[in-house]
Design a protein around this motif. Structure first.
Motif, PDB file in Angstrom:
ATOM      1  N   THR A  16      46.263  33.705  21.295  1.00 18.02           N
ATOM      2  CA  THR A  16      45.845  34.917  20.578  1.00 18.02           C
ATOM      3  C   THR A  16      44.323  34.977  20.478  1.00 18.02           C
ATOM      4  N   SER A  17      43.698  33.849  20.165  1.00 15.84           N
ATOM      5  CA  SER A  17      42.237  33.798  20.046  1.00 15.84           C
ATOM      6  C   SER A  17      41.571  34.080  21.384  1.00 15.84           C
ATOM      7  N   GLN A  19      42.685  35.871  23.823  1.00 14.63           N
ATOM      8  CA  GLN A  19      42.853  37.276  24.189  1.00 14.63           C
ATOM      9  C   GLN A  19      41.873  38.193  23.484  1.00 14.63           C
ATOM     10  N   THR A  20      41.290  37.741  22.382  1.00 14.07           N
ATOM     11  CA  THR A  20      40.350  38.589  21.647  1.00 14.07           C
ATOM     12  C   THR A  20      38.892  38.293  21.990  1.00 14.07           C
ATOM     13  N   VAL A  21      38.642  37.272  22.800  1.00 12.76           N
ATOM     14  CA  VAL A  21      37.273  36.955  23.206  1.00 12.76           C
ATOM     15  C   VAL A  21      36.838  37.978  24.259  1.00 12.76           C
ATOM     16  N   PRO A  22      35.686  38.635  24.045  1.00  8.22           N
ATOM     17  CA  PRO A  22      35.260  39.687  24.967  1.00  8.22           C
ATOM     18  C   PRO A  22      34.713  39.132  26.282  1.00  8.22           C
ATOM     19  N   ARG A  80      30.765  32.137  23.206  1.00  4.57           N
ATOM     20  CA  ARG A  80      32.182  32.401  23.428  1.00  4.57           C
ATOM     21  C   ARG A  80      33.052  31.355  22.720  1.00  4.57           C
ATOM     22  N   ASP A  83      32.877  31.792  19.000  1.00  6.78           N
ATOM     23  CA  ASP A  83      33.718  32.957  18.701  1.00  6.78           C
ATOM     24  C   ASP A  83      35.191  32.551  18.673  1.00  6.78           C
ATOM     25  N   LYS A  87      37.870  32.573  15.408  1.00 10.08           N
ATOM     26  CA  LYS A  87      39.140  33.301  15.476  1.00 10.08           C
ATOM     27  C   LYS A  87      40.325  32.359  15.322  1.00 10.08           C
TER      28      LYS A  87
END
Length: 117
Positions: A16-17, A19-22, A80, A83, A87
């Motif tokens: 999940t974490s 998938q949210t990293v840009p 990254r 981040d 998360k």
């Protein structure tokens, strides 16, 4: 404060974490206790290898991130992974004291570990 967390909960929080990293990423290995990804920066297309190992016996999540080419990416790899750590910690309900104990605050390395016990 410690709590035992099942490896599948850790694995789910990692995915999940991630998938949210840009950033663009590709999963290379998907095993119950080990996952490997490549991340590619949007602008310069730098590739970083990122690995996660869930050590259920010790209640730790180990991760490592390394750049494939070059010596600098303007801090993008580190940002990254920081981040990701924030998360992941939020999903696993880890507080700042637990992150500091696990060596995840003000670390000089992009190779870290998270206490998940």
């Amino acid at each position: 404060y410690q709590r035992r967390v099942h490896g599948e909960a850790v694995r789910s929080a990692v995915l999940t974490s991630i998938q949210t990293v840009p950033c663009f990423y590709t999963m290379l290995v998907d095993e119950p206790c080990y996952m490997a990804f490549t991340f590619r920066t949007r602008l310069m297309k730098f590739v970083d290898d990122v690995e996660f190992f869930i050590d259920e016996g010790k209640g730790l999540l180990h991760f490592r991130s390394a750049s494939r080419v070059g010596y600098g990416d303007g801090g993008l790899n580190r940002k990254r992974m920081e981040d990701f750590t924030r998360k992941y910690a939020n999903l696993m309900k880890l507080d700042r004291a637990q992150l500091a104990t696990a060596g995840l605050l003000h670390s000089n390395s992009s190779s870290c570990r998270c206490q998940v016990m």
